[in-house]
Design a protein around this motif. Structure first.
Motif, PDB file in Angstrom:
ATOM      1  N   PRO A 318      33.370 117.080  54.578  1.00 32.28           N
ATOM      2  CA  PRO A 318      33.868 115.936  55.342  1.00 32.28           C
ATOM      3  C   PRO A 318      32.794 114.951  55.778  1.00 32.28           C
ATOM      4  O   PRO A 318      32.982 113.736  55.652  1.00 32.28           O
ATOM      5  CB  PRO A 318      34.533 116.577  56.556  1.00 32.28           C
ATOM      6  N   ARG A 321      31.926 112.725  52.984  1.00 31.09           N
ATOM      7  CA  ARG A 321      32.982 111.774  52.657  1.00 31.09           C
ATOM      8  C   ARG A 321      32.907 110.570  53.588  1.00 31.09           C
ATOM      9  O   ARG A 321      33.034 109.429  53.152  1.00 31.09           O
ATOM     10  CB  ARG A 321      34.352 112.440  52.789  1.00 31.09           C
ATOM     11  N   LEU A 322      32.664 110.815  54.857  1.00 31.56           N
ATOM     12  CA  LEU A 322      32.675 109.701  55.798  1.00 31.56           C
ATOM     13  C   LEU A 322      31.386 108.895  55.754  1.00 31.56           C
ATOM     14  O   LEU A 322      31.412 107.678  55.797  1.00 31.56           O
ATOM     15  CB  LEU A 322      32.975 110.210  57.207  1.00 31.56           C
ATOM     16  N   THR A 325      31.691 106.659  52.940  1.00 30.61           N
ATOM     17  CA  THR A 325      32.680 105.601  53.175  1.00 30.61           C
ATOM     18  C   THR A 325      31.991 104.425  53.845  1.00 30.61           C
ATOM     19  O   THR A 325      32.116 103.273  53.424  1.00 30.61           O
ATOM     20  CB  THR A 325      33.810 106.103  54.101  1.00 30.61           C
ATOM     21  N   VAL A 379      37.224 103.486  51.050  1.00 31.65           N
ATOM     22  CA  VAL A 379      37.763 104.126  52.245  1.00 31.65           C
ATOM     23  C   VAL A 379      38.369 105.474  51.860  1.00 31.65           C
ATOM     24  O   VAL A 379      39.334 105.533  51.109  1.00 31.65           O
ATOM     25  CB  VAL A 379      38.822 103.206  52.875  1.00 31.65           C
ATOM     26  N   VAL A 380      37.801 106.537  52.382  1.00 27.41           N
ATOM     27  CA  VAL A 380      38.119 107.844  51.818  1.00 27.41           C
ATOM     28  C   VAL A 380      39.607 108.223  51.870  1.00 27.41           C
ATOM     29  O   VAL A 380      40.134 108.706  50.880  1.00 27.41           O
ATOM     30  CB  VAL A 380      37.200 108.953  52.371  1.00 27.41           C
ATOM     31  N   PRO A 381      40.335 107.998  52.965  1.00 28.34           N
ATOM     32  CA  PRO A 381      41.727 108.464  52.948  1.00 28.34           C
ATOM     33  C   PRO A 381      42.554 107.820  51.831  1.00 28.34           C
ATOM     34  O   PRO A 381      43.411 108.465  51.243  1.00 28.34           O
ATOM     35  CB  PRO A 381      42.265 108.045  54.318  1.00 28.34           C
ATOM     36  N   PHE A 382      42.257 106.553  51.541  1.00 26.59           N
ATOM     37  CA  PHE A 382      42.996 105.920  50.460  1.00 26.59           C
ATOM     38  C   PHE A 382      42.473 106.350  49.097  1.00 26.59           C
ATOM     39  O   PHE A 382      43.232 106.575  48.155  1.00 26.59           O
ATOM     40  CB  PHE A 382      42.953 104.397  50.593  1.00 26.59           C
TER      41      PHE A 382
ATOM     42  N   VAL B  42      48.132 107.290  55.362  1.00 23.86           N
ATOM     43  CA  VAL B  42      47.419 106.636  54.265  1.00 23.86           C
ATOM     44  C   VAL B  42      48.039 105.281  53.965  1.00 23.86           C
ATOM     45  O   VAL B  42      47.346 104.287  53.757  1.00 23.86           O
ATOM     46  CB  VAL B  42      47.454 107.524  53.010  1.00 23.86           C
ATOM     47  N   LEU B  45      47.107 102.565  56.402  1.00 23.75           N
ATOM     48  CA  LEU B  45      45.738 102.127  56.129  1.00 23.75           C
ATOM     49  C   LEU B  45      45.729 101.203  54.921  1.00 23.75           C
ATOM     50  O   LEU B  45      45.127 100.127  54.938  1.00 23.75           O
ATOM     51  CB  LEU B  45      44.864 103.362  55.876  1.00 23.75           C
ATOM     52  N   SER B 109      39.273 104.300  59.395  1.00 16.84           N
ATOM     53  CA  SER B 109      39.445 105.303  58.345  1.00 16.84           C
ATOM     54  C   SER B 109      38.964 106.670  58.814  1.00 16.84           C
ATOM     55  O   SER B 109      39.522 107.696  58.415  1.00 16.84           O
ATOM     56  CB  SER B 109      38.749 104.873  57.059  1.00 16.84           C
ATOM     57  N   VAL B 110      37.956 106.691  59.690  1.00 13.28           N
ATOM     58  CA  VAL B 110      37.548 107.985  60.236  1.00 13.28           C
ATOM     59  C   VAL B 110      38.698 108.583  61.035  1.00 13.28           C
ATOM     60  O   VAL B 110      39.010 109.778  60.920  1.00 13.28           O
ATOM     61  CB  VAL B 110      36.296 107.835  61.132  1.00 13.28           C
ATOM     62  N   TYR B 113      41.348 109.794  58.691  1.00 10.13           N
ATOM     63  CA  TYR B 113      40.860 110.988  58.008  1.00 10.13           C
ATOM     64  C   TYR B 113      40.980 112.211  58.904  1.00 10.13           C
ATOM     65  O   TYR B 113      41.384 113.289  58.482  1.00 10.13           O
ATOM     66  CB  TYR B 113      39.401 110.756  57.608  1.00 10.13           C
ATOM     67  N   MET B 116      44.516 113.275  59.239  1.00  8.01           N
ATOM     68  CA  MET B 116      45.006 113.922  58.023  1.00  8.01           C
ATOM     69  C   MET B 116      44.550 115.371  57.916  1.00  8.01           C
ATOM     70  O   MET B 116      44.964 116.096  57.019  1.00  8.01           O
ATOM     71  CB  MET B 116      44.504 113.175  56.789  1.00  8.01           C
ATOM     72  N   GLY B 118      41.232 116.120  57.672  1.00  7.40           N
ATOM     73  CA  GLY B 118      40.060 116.115  56.809  1.00  7.40           C
ATOM     74  C   GLY B 118      38.871 116.883  57.347  1.00  7.40           C
ATOM     75  O   GLY B 118      38.018 117.312  56.583  1.00  7.40           O
ATOM     76  N   PHE B 189      41.574 119.255  52.628  1.00  8.98           N
ATOM     77  CA  PHE B 189      42.164 118.937  53.917  1.00  8.98           C
ATOM     78  C   PHE B 189      42.675 120.195  54.578  1.00  8.98           C
ATOM     79  O   PHE B 189      43.426 120.955  53.975  1.00  8.98           O
ATOM     80  CB  PHE B 189      43.306 117.931  53.752  1.00  8.98           C
TER      81      PHE B 189
END
Ligand code: HEM
Ligand SMILES: [Cu+2]
Ligand SMILES: [Cu+2]
Lengths: 555, 359
Positions: A318, A321-322, A325, A379-382, B42, B45, B109-110, B113, B116, B118, B189
């Motif tokens: 994680p 990933r951030l 990003t 952008v990681v979630p997308f 998602v 966003l 986005s953090v 995430y 979610m 993450g 996740f």
């Protein structure tokens, strides 16, 4: 100092009098050390690879016109996919933008008679054709089939001979790029005419300097990754073999540490071309010279720390990933600066819609689309959703085709007269532009939707619900194929029979336009003295008439 | 033109662009149905990014269009444009605005995430979500055994895999009973932070050329389609047997690579019943494109029923296991939809459960 002054110190009269002034046509096929010959050799050779890679793309699009695998054998599809990507990157965009334009233009732009190390330069070029031939020869062994990324373990168990040849070919191409980079750095730093201030160095040279530094840092890492892969395949090592303590994710880090910067290797020189073409054809000084030059360096620096955005769905913790990003999002800022500066350059200009300018404007418009979709992907979630789908294919073709290839076209239309002494046909040029612009949108715009709705990339067969949209893309690819044909005919015909070009057909201000078209061997009889900046349009009585000026400033 | 109308025009253009962009963000219709709890996060966003991107797009393309029309060269005019080197305040503005936007996006986005789930798998304790050590042990052997069927006895999978990770301490993990030392990094996740209890249903997912295999450690069944109940916490433990694959359900907006030698997980709650595609998103060989199956989301009652029926059916199959190695099948055999399924299933079942699942 060094070589920089040598040409100046010699008395020009003695130097040029007995020299021959032009090369014979067949000398373009030899181990020639003239930077202009090498530049043209790069451009022509890589263009041939572009045609080959393009033919593979057309074959793939034909396969994808229907949902079933009914045109190419699926292994062959993967081989085309892999080699199309590899050729377009390593044998077309990188060597033509850096090797081709860089070699032809950098010495001319800085007022040097040749590159710092002409022989090394020729060697760097002559490594490219063998690299390409090797790659094509790999088809005798089925062709490499693991994608241009060639992730193990797939790349270790599929068509191992072809994969090994693929690796050798890439290592050769990388070697060429390292040799070229050293040469560019030394040439720009050491061989500029003394009368040129650093603030007068054309932006193309700044871009090549930044690109070369980036290539020097990143290429060895790719080479390392590939050599380890080669050892795994052929010598029984297990760096990347999961069943023998190897780590498959390690390869991805090594690969992307090079290959993300590689996308800048493909776009920065093209940005350099933009900064030359736009001022000339809009008769305007470049807006924000310093900002454009520094933003190239900023992109390079930040660009070294974003590679994990290609691995967001892989074995990536994680925090990684951030972190990546954020770093990826930051790259958007210097990139935006460039775009805005070019748009602002148009403001108040006298824009001439030459083919070169049309392609530059096309790039400006296309690259914005690719850049914006790139931000969403950072952008990681997308990206979790969009990664490895057709959305990605759409994104990177907007930046690579709409960006790099449009820029190369713009450069060719702009400097063809300088390189060959003849103008390209402008009517065919405009037809070429229209077809390319429409074809690119038709081919790649619908792919965004395909990816978001659920079509993965690198597939030869797909869910039939996507067939209608895929048909549009395939049609677009055919339009692009026709556009390339128009261009090829134009280039060949104009080279032989085109209208003769003067030394400075566009009335431009950089140094390459102060000599003949094509330039004589050694470039100038007497080296030029720089008296004005590269983009001083509108100065020295060349500005708009007084009444127009007041009209403009009133707004 | 005098100053006021120009700025008024700009203002109007700004409002129109903003409204249009927001409308696009709300109505783009580009994403498939939302079937997991993460999907709306998602999508919001994405919609916001799309609206911002669209506004940028309109501004830049609009500027280009206006400029090239307005500042085109008129016939016979061979002069240059006005000399402008730059404009510092303007440059600051167009550096600062994108910078602020991306910072905002980064922070948002953090947050997405995190919601979610993450951050959850960073604990690296896959066994934590299994109440009984027996189940945990089953799942770990299920994850790793197929990777080294040949020498499963010689080297413990956990020990060998963890050696490549500096963070891992393979203390005594060769003894099957020491479940707690199991500390491989797990990617993907986890459950959202507020969920403290273990998942309701755990499924082990394995990718192999060119099929997905789902095993249910709690009930010992193996399937080629994923069946889950709606509204429950689901945990998928994902790995791969041969090459890298990637588990993707577009309607869940979740994707996670299945990596040989590495473990990853996806936790989610399905929000609708129905049948949705499971797609392999990572190039895995010639028939990668056909590596598609389905996730069937049942009501809890239906799910129980399915579970019972499948258990009974598979108890019979297991005894007549056909020893076919999937990798040895010709591609056409793979393509014949599920004709070879029993073969794969039974063989894999044997691999996955060396100590026959009895309870
Ligand atoms: C003539 C127009 C082009 C068409 C119709 C085209 C089409 C395609 C297609 C169909 C794919 C396979 C997508 C997939 O299944 O994942 C692809 C991949 C790719 N293309 Fe293009 N392409 C074109 C031009 C270019 C150019 C100019 C470049 C580079 C500057 C490029 C770079 C790539 C790369 C890097 C890949 C990915 C290869 C891989 O996944 O290994 N393409 N292209
Ligand atoms: Cu990248
Ligand atoms: Cu696959």
């Amino acid at each position: 100092m060094t070589q920089a002054q040598i040409p100046l110190e010699q008395t020009p009269v003695v130097e040029h009098s007995e020299h021959k002034k032009a090369w014979k046509w067949y000398e373009y096929f030899t181990f020639n050390v003239d930077h202009k010959v090498i530049g043209i050799q790069y451009l022509v050779t890589t263009f041939i690879f572009y045609l080959i890679g393009g033919a593979m793309a057309v074959a793939m699009r034909t396969e994808l016109a229907t949902a079933d695998s009914d045109f190419l054998n699926p292994s062959l599809y993967n081989a085309f996919l892999t080699n199309h990507g590899t050729i377009m990157i390593f044998l077309w965009v990188v060597p033509s933008a850096i090797g081709g334009f860089g070699n032809f233009l950098v010495p001319l732009m800085v007022g040097a008679r040749d590159m710092a190390f002409p022989r090394l330069n020729a060697i760097a070029f002559w490594v490219v054709p063998p690299a390409g031939i090797l790659l094509l020869a790999s088809f005798f062994f089925g062709g490499a089939q693991a994608g241009w990324t060639s992730y193990p373990p797939l790349s270790e168990i599929t068509a191992p001979q072809a994969q090994s040849i693929w690796i050798l070919s890439l290592v050769l191409a990388g070697t060429s790029s390292i040799l070229g980079s050293v040469n560019f750095i030394v040439t720009i730093l050491k061989m500029k005419v003394p009368s040129m201030k650093w603030s007068q160095l054309p932006l193309f040279c700044w871009a090549i300097l930044a690109t070369s530094l980036l290539a020097l840092v990143s290429t060895p890492v790719l080479a390392a990754g590939l050599v380890l892969l080669l050892f795994d395949i052929n010598f029984g090592t297990s760096f990347f073999k999961p069943d023998a303590n190897g780590n498959v994710v390690l390869y991805q880090h090594l690969f992307w540490f090079y290959s993300h910067p590689a996308v800048y290797l493909m776009i920065l020189p093209v940005f350099g071309i933009m900064s030359e073409v736009i001022p000339v054809h809009s008769r305007k000084a470049i807006f924000g010279y310093k900002a454009i030059a520094y933003s190239s360096l900023a992109i390079c620096l930040v660009g070294l720390f974003v590679w994990v955005h290609h691995m967001f769905t892989s074995g990536t913790p994680p925090w990684m990933r951030l972190f990546f990003t954020i770093s990826t999002l930051i790259v958007a800022v210097p990139t935006g600066i460039k775009i805005f500066s070019w748009v602002a350059t148009l403001w108040g200009g006298k824009i001439r819609f030459t083919s070169a300018m049309l392609f530059a404007l096309g790039l400006l418009s296309m690259f914005v689309i690719g850049g914006l979709s790139g931000v969403t992907l950072g952008v990681v979630p997308f990206d979790i959703h969009a990664h490895d789908t057709y959305y990605i294919v759409a994104h990177f073709h907007y930046v690579l085709f709409g960006g790099s290839v449009f820029g190369i076209y713009a450069g060719i239309y702009h400097w063809f007269p300088k390189m060959t002494g003849r103008m390209l046909n402008e009517t065919l040029g405009k037809i070429h532009f229209a077809l390319t612009f429409i074809g690119t949108h038709l081919t790649f715009m619908p792919m965004h939707e395909l990816g978001l709705k659920g079509m993965p990339r690198r597939v030869a067969m797909y869910d039939p619900q996507f067939e209608a949209i895929n048909k549009i893309c395939t049609f677009g690819a055919y339009v692009l194929a026709v556009s390339v044909l128009v261009f090829t005919i134009n280039a060949i015909w104009s080279w032989v029979k085109g209208e003769k070009a003067s030394g400075n057909p566009w009335n431009a201000m950089t140094l390459e336009w102060t000599t003949d078209s094509p330039p004589i061997i050694e470039n100038w009889e007497v080296l030029p003295v720089v008296t004005h900046g590269p983009y001083d349009y509108g100065l020295n009585g060349r500005g708009p008439s007084a009444e127009e000026e007041s009209a403009v400033s009133a707004q | 033109m005098s100053q006021i109308p120009a700025s008024l025009l700009t203002l109007i253009a700004g409002i129109v662009i903003t409204l249009f962009s927001i409308w696009i963000g709300l109505n783009h219709g580009l994403l498939p149905e939302q079937v997991s709890e993460q999907a709306p996060l998602v999508d919001n966003l994405f919609s916001i990014m799309l609206a911002i991107a669209f506004a940028f797009f309109l501004v830049v393309q609009g500027a280009i269009l206006i400029f090239i029309v307005k500042y085109r060269r008129r016939a016979g005019d061979d002069t240059d444009g006005v000399y402008i080197e730059g404009n510092f305040p303007l440059e600051i503005v167009w550096t600062a605005i994108p910078a602020l936007i991306v910072i905002g996006l980064g922070i948002y986005s953090v947050d997405v995430y995190q919601r979610m789930g993450g951050f959850a798998p960073s604990t690296g304790m896959m066994a934590h979500s299994h109440p009984s050590s027996h189940v945990a042990q089953m799942s770990r052997s299920a994850m790793a055994a197929p990777l080294m069927v040949a020498d499963a006895e010689a080297v413990s999978p956990e020990a060998s895999a963890s050696e490549s990770e500096e963070s891992a301490t393979p203390t005594g993990s060769e003894a099957p009973k020491v479940v707690e030392t199991y500390k491989l990094p797990i990617y993907g996740f986890g459950a959202p932070p507020e969920v403290k209890k273990p998942a309701d249903v755990t499924v082990n997912v394995m990718g192999l050329q060119f099929a997905w295999i789902f095993t249910y450690p709690d009930s010992g069944i193996t399937t080629s389609e994923l069946h889950i109940p709606v509204g429950k916490d689901i945990q998928l433990n994902i790995t791969a047997q041969d090459v890298i694959h990637s588990f993707w359900v577009p309607q869940f907006r979740l994707k996670q690579d299945a990596l040989p030698g590495e473990k990853s997980q996806l936790n989610f709650v399905a929000t609708k019943t129905g049948t949705y595609p499971v797609i392999c998103a990572e190039l895995c060989g010639s028939y990668h494109g056909s590596m598609r199956t389905q996730v069937i989301i049942h009501t809890p009652e239906e799910y129980q029923q399915w579970l019972e029926e499948t258990k009974v059916a598979q108890a019979g199959n297991l005894n007549q296991a056909v020893a076919t190695k999937p990798a040895e099948l010709s591609p056409s055999e793979f393509l014949a939809p599920y004709a070879q399924e029993m073969g794969i299933r039974a063989e894999t079942l044997k691999q996955l459960h060396p100590q026959h699942p009895s309870s």
